[in-house]
Motif scaffolding. Structure first.
Motif, PDB file in Angstrom:
ATOM      1  N   ALA A 199       0.820  -1.269   0.052  1.00  0.00           N
ATOM      2  CA  ALA A 199      -0.051  -0.108  -0.173  1.00  0.00           C
ATOM      3  C   ALA A 199       0.853   1.135   0.129  1.00  0.00           C
ATOM      4  CB  ALA A 199      -0.918   0.045   1.407  1.00  0.00           C
ATOM      5  N   ALA A 200       2.133   1.326   0.945  1.00  0.00           N
ATOM      6  CA  ALA A 200       2.687   2.252   0.986  1.00  0.00           C
ATOM      7  C   ALA A 200       3.528   2.541  -0.333  1.00  0.00           C
ATOM      8  CB  ALA A 200       4.021   2.381   2.002  1.00  0.00           C
ATOM      9  N   GLN A 201       3.814   1.587  -1.137  1.00  0.00           N
ATOM     10  CA  GLN A 201       4.066   1.602  -2.517  1.00  0.00           C
ATOM     11  C   GLN A 201       3.562   2.405  -3.502  1.00  0.00           C
ATOM     12  OE1 GLN A 201       5.858  -2.330  -4.018  1.00  0.00           O
ATOM     13  NE2 GLN A 201       6.120  -1.396  -6.010  1.00  0.00           N
ATOM     14  N   PHE A 202       2.110   1.637  -3.618  1.00  0.00           N
ATOM     15  CA  PHE A 202       1.143   2.186  -4.409  1.00  0.00           C
ATOM     16  C   PHE A 202       0.795   3.614  -4.222  1.00  0.00           C
ATOM     17  CE2 PHE A 202      -0.359  -2.453  -4.850  1.00  0.00           C
ATOM     18  CZ  PHE A 202       0.592  -2.745  -5.754  1.00  0.00           C
ATOM     19  N   GLN A 242      -5.942   0.069  -7.292  1.00  0.00           N
ATOM     20  CA  GLN A 242      -6.819   1.108  -7.620  1.00  0.00           C
ATOM     21  C   GLN A 242      -7.596   1.840  -6.425  1.00  0.00           C
ATOM     22  OE1 GLN A 242      -9.593  -1.626  -9.437  1.00  0.00           O
ATOM     23  NE2 GLN A 242      -8.863  -1.230 -11.555  1.00  0.00           N
ATOM     24  N   ALA A 243      -7.574   0.966  -5.222  1.00  0.00           N
ATOM     25  CA  ALA A 243      -7.866   1.686  -4.011  1.00  0.00           C
ATOM     26  C   ALA A 243      -6.915   2.624  -3.564  1.00  0.00           C
ATOM     27  CB  ALA A 243      -8.045   0.609  -2.786  1.00  0.00           C
ATOM     28  N   CYS A 244      -5.644   2.511  -3.683  1.00  0.00           N
ATOM     29  CA  CYS A 244      -4.648   3.316  -3.409  1.00  0.00           C
ATOM     30  C   CYS A 244      -4.565   4.760  -4.146  1.00  0.00           C
ATOM     31  CB  CYS A 244      -3.140   2.896  -3.284  1.00  0.00           C
ATOM     32  SG  CYS A 244      -2.867   1.538  -1.920  1.00  0.00           S
ATOM     33  N   GLU A 245      -5.012   4.441  -5.474  1.00  0.00           N
ATOM     34  CA  GLU A 245      -5.111   5.637  -6.434  1.00  0.00           C
ATOM     35  C   GLU A 245      -6.295   6.420  -6.091  1.00  0.00           C
ATOM     36  OE1 GLU A 245      -4.906   4.262 -10.387  1.00  0.00           O
ATOM     37  OE2 GLU A 245      -2.885   3.567 -10.404  1.00  0.00           O
ATOM     38  N   ARG A 246      -7.474   6.007  -5.669  1.00  0.00           N
ATOM     39  CA  ARG A 246      -8.510   6.645  -5.260  1.00  0.00           C
ATOM     40  C   ARG A 246      -8.216   7.380  -4.037  1.00  0.00           C
ATOM     41  NH1 ARG A 246     -13.124   7.070  -2.094  1.00  0.00           N
ATOM     42  NH2 ARG A 246     -15.048   7.474  -3.314  1.00  0.00           N
ATOM     43  N   ALA A 247      -7.292   6.792  -3.038  1.00  0.00           N
ATOM     44  CA  ALA A 247      -7.047   7.556  -1.712  1.00  0.00           C
ATOM     45  C   ALA A 247      -6.229   8.812  -2.168  1.00  0.00           C
ATOM     46  CB  ALA A 247      -6.249   6.530  -0.673  1.00  0.00           C
ATOM     47  N   VAL A 248      -5.329   8.784  -3.142  1.00  0.00           N
ATOM     48  CA  VAL A 248      -4.445   9.765  -3.116  1.00  0.00           C
ATOM     49  C   VAL A 248      -5.356  11.048  -3.941  1.00  0.00           C
ATOM     50  CG1 VAL A 248      -2.606  10.496  -4.821  1.00  0.00           C
ATOM     51  CG2 VAL A 248      -2.339   8.361  -3.687  1.00  0.00           C
ATOM     52  N   LEU A 249      -6.409  10.547  -4.700  1.00  0.00           N
ATOM     53  CA  LEU A 249      -6.952  11.467  -5.576  1.00  0.00           C
ATOM     54  C   LEU A 249      -7.958  12.317  -4.448  1.00  0.00           C
ATOM     55  CD1 LEU A 249      -8.330   9.749  -8.748  1.00  0.00           C
ATOM     56  CD2 LEU A 249      -6.705  11.845  -8.598  1.00  0.00           C
ATOM     57  N   LEU A 250      -8.631  11.729  -3.269  1.00  0.00           N
ATOM     58  CA  LEU A 250      -9.508  12.222  -2.692  1.00  0.00           C
ATOM     59  C   LEU A 250      -9.138  12.735  -1.071  1.00  0.00           C
ATOM     60  CD1 LEU A 250     -12.706   9.830  -3.411  1.00  0.00           C
ATOM     61  CD2 LEU A 250     -11.929  11.910  -4.360  1.00  0.00           C
ATOM     62  N   ILE A 275      -8.820   5.272   6.158  1.00  0.00           N
ATOM     63  CA  ILE A 275      -9.662   4.192   5.412  1.00  0.00           C
ATOM     64  C   ILE A 275     -10.813   4.618   4.550  1.00  0.00           C
ATOM     65  CG2 ILE A 275     -11.247   3.388   7.195  1.00  0.00           C
ATOM     66  CD1 ILE A 275      -9.290   1.189   4.993  1.00  0.00           C
ATOM     67  N   ALA A 276     -11.351   5.727   5.047  1.00  0.00           N
ATOM     68  CA  ALA A 276     -12.733   6.313   4.136  1.00  0.00           C
ATOM     69  C   ALA A 276     -11.924   6.621   3.004  1.00  0.00           C
ATOM     70  CB  ALA A 276     -13.473   7.434   4.926  1.00  0.00           C
ATOM     71  N   ASP A 277     -10.807   7.037   2.755  1.00  0.00           N
ATOM     72  CA  ASP A 277     -10.203   7.903   1.758  1.00  0.00           C
ATOM     73  C   ASP A 277     -10.034   6.645   0.349  1.00  0.00           C
ATOM     74  OD1 ASP A 277      -9.772  10.259   2.802  1.00  0.00           O
ATOM     75  OD2 ASP A 277      -7.934   9.757   3.572  1.00  0.00           O
ATOM     76  N   PHE A 278      -9.854   5.157   0.842  1.00  0.00           N
ATOM     77  CA  PHE A 278      -9.821   4.344  -0.068  1.00  0.00           C
ATOM     78  C   PHE A 278     -10.997   3.532  -0.932  1.00  0.00           C
ATOM     79  CE2 PHE A 278      -6.337   4.205   2.739  1.00  0.00           C
ATOM     80  CZ  PHE A 278      -5.135   3.900   2.088  1.00  0.00           C
ATOM     81  N   GLY A 279     -12.323   4.327  -0.296  1.00  0.00           N
ATOM     82  CA  GLY A 279     -13.434   3.867  -1.081  1.00  0.00           C
ATOM     83  C   GLY A 279     -13.969   2.635  -0.880  1.00  0.00           C
ATOM     84  N   LEU A 280     -13.656   1.693  -0.094  1.00  0.00           N
ATOM     85  CA  LEU A 280     -13.923   0.396   0.042  1.00  0.00           C
ATOM     86  C   LEU A 280     -15.323   0.165   0.196  1.00  0.00           C
ATOM     87  CD1 LEU A 280     -10.823  -0.936   1.990  1.00  0.00           C
ATOM     88  CD2 LEU A 280     -11.252  -1.071  -0.439  1.00  0.00           C
TER      89      LEU A 280
END
Length: 412
Positions: free
Chosen positions: A288-291, A328-336, A344-349
């Protein structure tokens, strides 16, 4: 993140600094091994690139191995990537057994070195206050896989990669290629089921490595034809290094109604098995840290740490989409993400994300995850069809060729 390069060749240190400093952080260089321990005690270093031979005419790596053990015994030891020549892969295996994170062969491929360094640096996790950083532990199964890769890569033995869709087979194939004697040439990826003339295709290959992706997603007659073409190709000069992959369960490979035994035995001299994320949850914080770091750099977003609570919940997910779903979850977290740390809410799970994957992101009624939804549909069809391309294509209402294009598009 600070990197230290120890190599008696000053040009190596300069080259590493020019490549890594802008992308990864400060890069320090040393040429004298006697200075290493003092340097590590006087300043915080996250990653050490360590040459293994410093004396003229010596190639046994004894000095490098001794330094490696001394470094890893330090209270705040950095991660270590050892640097070896192609003829010293056995030495790299010894270093991995002693605790090195990975190895790089010299002269290195810039993309391979950068990816290895980013992976090593990403494997750092924060304490509960989000301040002090320590190495994230790598799972035992991945350490063993890394050791096997180092052993097998320099040989010419055919290698079969097994793993679920999205588990990282293409990445492992690239790592095998980069650590082989064929790294100066290309890795060619072929989808056998989409190729009607294997004889001409294989005959045109000269050197490098070839990856036969989903090598068993063929009718038996086509497998026989590919087998004959491969045998004929091996008699020609400059035969490429052969790598193949499949997402079939291992028991399915021995179903004679599905797989021609002679075709299997031609490809499976060495088998490397990639476990799913459920089987190596301890790797999730590092991945996750890498992504997150890669996505932040690509999207021009500020770097943030991930909260311990978020990491714990990411580890609790089942991730049926494997690495691609986590990425994909990590990319969404970076965007939001808007706070100082990823939560955890940033990952959009979605509720029960271990089963259903990443939630769609809606903006003005438009869905920003169409590709994610398409990929999820393909993954579900492949799972329902147990890897059978024809059946998955029928489930999706696609032709086999169209399904192959989507598999390639989404990195299966």
């Amino acid at each position: 993140m600070t990197i230290l390069v120890l190599d008696d060749d000053a040009d190596i240190g300069i080259a590493a600094r020019l490549l890594l400093q802008r992308r990864c952080g400060p890069v320090l260089t040393l040429q004298q091994p006697a200075q290493l321990l003092a340097a590590l005690r006087s300043q915080a270093v996250d990653l050490l690139l360590l040459d293994m031979n410093f004396l003229p005419g010596r190639s046994d790596g004894a000095q490098g191995l001794a330094l490696l053990q001394q470094v890893l015994a330090l209270p705040e030891a950095p991660r270590v990537i050892v640097m070896t020549a192609y003829a010293e892969v056995e030495l790299a295996v010894q270093a991995l057994k002693l605790g090195a994170f990975d190895f790089i062969t010299k002269p290195w491929d810039n993309a391979r070195l950068l990816a290895t360094v980013q992976t090593a640096l990403a494997g750092r996790v924060a304490d509960d206050d989000g301040d002090v950083k320590r190495p994230a532990e790598e799972s035992a199964v991945m350490r063993e896989l890394r050791r096997l890769l180092a052993t097998v890569a320099p040989t010419e033995a055919p290698v079969l990669l097994l793993g679920a869709a999205g588990s990282g087979r293409s990445t492992l194939a690239q790592a095998l290629h980069q650590a082989s004697a064929h790294t100066s040439e290309a890795l060619t990826v072929l989808s056998p089921a989409a190729i009607e003339a294997p004889e001409q295709t294989l005959a045109a290959l000269r050197g490098g490595s070839v990856l036969l992706d989903e090598a068993f997603a063929l009718p038996l007659a086509a497998q026989q034809r590919w087998l004959a073409a491969l045998i004929a190709r091996e008699a020609l000069p400059e035969a490429p290094r052969l790598i193949s992959s499949s997402q079939l369960a291992e028991a399915q490979l021995f179903d004679v109604q599905r797989v021609l035994p002679a075709w299997l035995y031609r490809l499976n001299t060495v088998v490397l098995r990639l476990p799913g994320l459920r089987q190596r949850r301890e790797d999730i914080p590092r991945l996750a840290a890498q992504f997150l770091a890669q996505a932040a750099a690509r999207l021009n977003k500020p770097p943030r740490p991930c909260s311990p609570q978020a990491l714990q919940q990411l580890q609790a997910q089942d991730w049926p989409g494997q690495l691609h779903q986590l990425r994909q979850a990590c990319e969404r977290a970076v965007l939001l993400a808007g706070g100082p740390r990823y939560e955890i809410a940033d990952f959009g799970l979605a509720d029960g994300a271990g089963e259903t994957g990443v939630a769609a992101l809606e903006l003005g009624g438009e869905t920003l995850s169409l590709q994610a939804r398409e990929r999820a549909a393909v993954a579900q069809a492949m799972n329902d069809a147990q890897g059978n391309i024809s059946q998955a294509a029928r489930l999706l209402g696609l032709s086999r060729a169209a399904l192959y294009r989507r598999l390639e598009k989404h990195g299966f």
